[in-house]
Design an enzyme around this catalytic site. Structure first.
Site, PDB file in Angstrom:
ATOM      1  N   ASP A  23     -23.651  -3.245 -51.968  1.00 31.20           N
ATOM      2  CA  ASP A  23     -25.183  -2.620 -51.359  1.00 31.20           C
ATOM      3  C   ASP A  23     -24.456  -1.430 -51.746  1.00 31.20           C
ATOM      4  O   ASP A  23     -23.257  -0.746 -51.925  1.00 31.20           O
ATOM      5  CB  ASP A  23     -25.171  -2.247 -50.030  1.00 31.20           C
ATOM      6  CG  ASP A  23     -26.187  -3.952 -49.573  1.00 31.20           C
ATOM      7  OD1 ASP A  23     -26.153  -4.293 -50.751  1.00 31.20           O
ATOM      8  OD2 ASP A  23     -26.345  -3.852 -48.235  1.00 31.20           O
TER       9      ASP A  23
ATOM     10  N   LYS B  38     -30.539  -0.812 -51.731  1.00 31.44           N
ATOM     11  CA  LYS B  38     -31.749  -0.440 -52.009  1.00 31.44           C
ATOM     12  C   LYS B  38     -31.954   1.312 -51.288  1.00 31.44           C
ATOM     13  O   LYS B  38     -32.220   1.734 -50.084  1.00 31.44           O
ATOM     14  CB  LYS B  38     -32.280  -1.036 -50.570  1.00 31.44           C
ATOM     15  CG  LYS B  38     -32.246  -3.353 -50.367  1.00 31.44           C
ATOM     16  CD  LYS B  38     -32.147  -3.503 -49.402  1.00 31.44           C
ATOM     17  CE  LYS B  38     -32.562  -5.055 -49.497  1.00 31.44           C
ATOM     18  NZ  LYS B  38     -32.187  -6.095 -48.369  1.00 31.44           N
TER      19      LYS B  38
ATOM     20  N   GLY C  59     -22.044  -1.999 -46.206  1.00 30.71           N
ATOM     21  CA  GLY C  59     -21.862  -1.080 -45.534  1.00 30.71           C
ATOM     22  C   GLY C  59     -21.517  -1.675 -43.256  1.00 30.71           C
ATOM     23  O   GLY C  59     -22.965  -2.326 -43.148  1.00 30.71           O
ATOM     24  N   GLY C  60     -21.410  -0.887 -42.926  1.00 36.06           N
ATOM     25  CA  GLY C  60     -21.060  -1.020 -41.743  1.00 36.06           C
ATOM     26  C   GLY C  60     -21.233  -3.094 -41.400  1.00 36.06           C
ATOM     27  O   GLY C  60     -19.777  -3.139 -41.967  1.00 36.06           O
TER      28      GLY C  60
ATOM     29  N   THR D 286     -19.223  -1.511 -37.560  1.00 35.19           N
ATOM     30  CA  THR D 286     -20.653  -0.734 -36.876  1.00 35.19           C
ATOM     31  C   THR D 286     -20.440   0.301 -37.301  1.00 35.19           C
ATOM     32  O   THR D 286     -19.858   1.383 -36.006  1.00 35.19           O
ATOM     33  CB  THR D 286     -21.551  -1.654 -36.054  1.00 35.19           C
ATOM     34  OG1 THR D 286     -22.980  -1.385 -36.564  1.00 35.19           O
ATOM     35  CG2 THR D 286     -20.790  -1.332 -35.452  1.00 35.19           C
TER      36      THR D 286
ATOM     37  N   MET E 218     -31.264   3.909 -38.831  1.00 38.45           N
ATOM     38  CA  MET E 218     -32.201   3.816 -40.213  1.00 38.45           C
ATOM     39  C   MET E 218     -33.231   4.962 -38.644  1.00 38.45           C
ATOM     40  O   MET E 218     -34.785   4.105 -39.371  1.00 38.45           O
ATOM     41  CB  MET E 218     -32.853   2.982 -40.457  1.00 38.45           C
ATOM     42  CG  MET E 218     -31.775   1.575 -40.877  1.00 38.45           C
ATOM     43  SD  MET E 218     -32.192  -0.075 -40.658  1.00 38.45           S
ATOM     44  CE  MET E 218     -32.550  -0.676 -39.737  1.00 38.45           C
TER      45      MET E 218
END
Length: 332
Positions: free
Chosen positions: A119, A141, A172-173, A202, A256
């Site tokens: 990612d 994305k 990630g995370g 995270t 998000m």
């Protein structure tokens, strides 16, 4: 010298144990191997290892029963492992973006990979350190940009593993915190592909910490909740009980949620959360571009917009945001 053990449960025989046998055995055990030692019973360290049930002492082993045989304690005569009979997938959480927050286990998995499916939010700089370099497949994305459907990502993981390759899904995370790692796991299991997970740091915890914000603080906040802000509270796709979130009296962490932050704040206030509750938004946590915007809940969306808070960002809502005293940097 690093030991290349062919997976958890591999059977390893250590022959002719010497002064380094304890270190060798512990290294093998850390790798998940089952260890036997060929020894006559006179080596005190081996006796201790056997007494602690870390190894089994065998006098006349069948060498063909082992995946790896180490002929001396310096590992100079290590026999190569048997060839892999099939590929596998390792889901590696890369942390919030700073390469220093990638775990040692995650880095080791990358070093052993034949292909890395990554990612955009993973610490991609570490890929340039890999030697030999694996095949890199980017499936990021990008908001309002390039987009690889999750279904296609699942297919790539399965296809590569079924071709006998060691695949690392690098993101990630943490893979299981809004990372869709569960879907990738299920796709592998449904296809009969071996899959394991290496947890990542995270961003829900790391981003606030990097900004000097604890999620809990004694006598202030005794817990925290992590929610997705991917859809607004009034969106029919939202499954979050925002009333319950507002009534928890715990720190609220929103991932998000940049675009939906204003409506999230409105919903929390409408359900009883004090509009003056301290809040902060942290963008690009751990990177040189890290930015932090602070303000009361009712204004945090506007303040964040003025501070150019853009995804990826984490918003923290609760009295722990103001719990720490600012440091005196000594500058004038």
């Amino acid at each position: 010298m690093r030991l290349d053990i062919p997976g958890t449960g591999a059977r390893v025989l250590v022959r002719d144990p010497g002064p380094r046998v304890a270190e060798i055995v512990h290294t093998l055990l850390d790798g998940g191997a089952v260890v036997d030692v060929q020894e006559s019973g006179t080596h005190p360290v081996v006796r201790d290892l056997a007494a602690r049930r870390l190894v089994t002492v065998v006098a006349a082993p069948d060498l063909t029963a082992y995946d790896v045989v180490l002929r001396d304690p310096a590992l100079e005569a290590q026999e190569p492992p048997r060839p892999s009979t099939g590929g596998r997938v390792v889901l590696v959480g890369g942390g919030p973006g700073d390469r220093g927050l990638l775990t040692l286990a995650g880095m080791q998995a990358l070093r052993e990979a034949d292909v890395v499916v990554c990612d955009r939010l993973a610490p991609l700089g570490v890929l340039d350190e890999l030697d030999p370099r694996p095949e890199i497949i980017h499936v990021g994305k990008i908001p309002s940009g390039a987009f690889t459907p999750q279904e296609r990502i699942n297919e790539i993981l399965v296809e590569q593993a079924q071709a006998g390759r060691n695949v690392v899904r690098f993101k990630g995370g943490d893979s299981f915190v809004f990372g869709r790692g569960g879907e990738e796991w299920n796709a592998c299991v449904d296809a009969g592909v071996s899959v394991t997970v290496i947890p990542g740091v995270t961003s829900s915890i790391a981003a606030p910490a990097l900004a000097g914000i604890p999620l809990t603080h004694r006598d202030v906040i005794q817990g925290f909740v992590v929610v997705s802000g991917h859809v607004a509270p009034d969106d029919p796709r939202s499954t979050v009980d925002w009333r319950a979130v507002a009534e928890t009296r715990m720190t609220v962490v929103v991932l998000m949620g940049v675009k939906t932050l204003a409506s999230i704040a409105d919903a929390l206030v409408a359900h009883g959360l004090d509009p003056e509750t301290p809040a902060a938004s942290v963008a690009d946590a751990g990177l040189p571009s890290q930015r932090v915007a602070r303000g009361p809940l009712r204004d945090i969306a506007r303040i964040g917009d003025e501070a150019d808070i853009r995804p990826p960002a984490v918003t923290v809502i609760g009295h722990s945001v103001a719990a720490l005293r600012p440091q005196d940097t000594g500058t004038s």
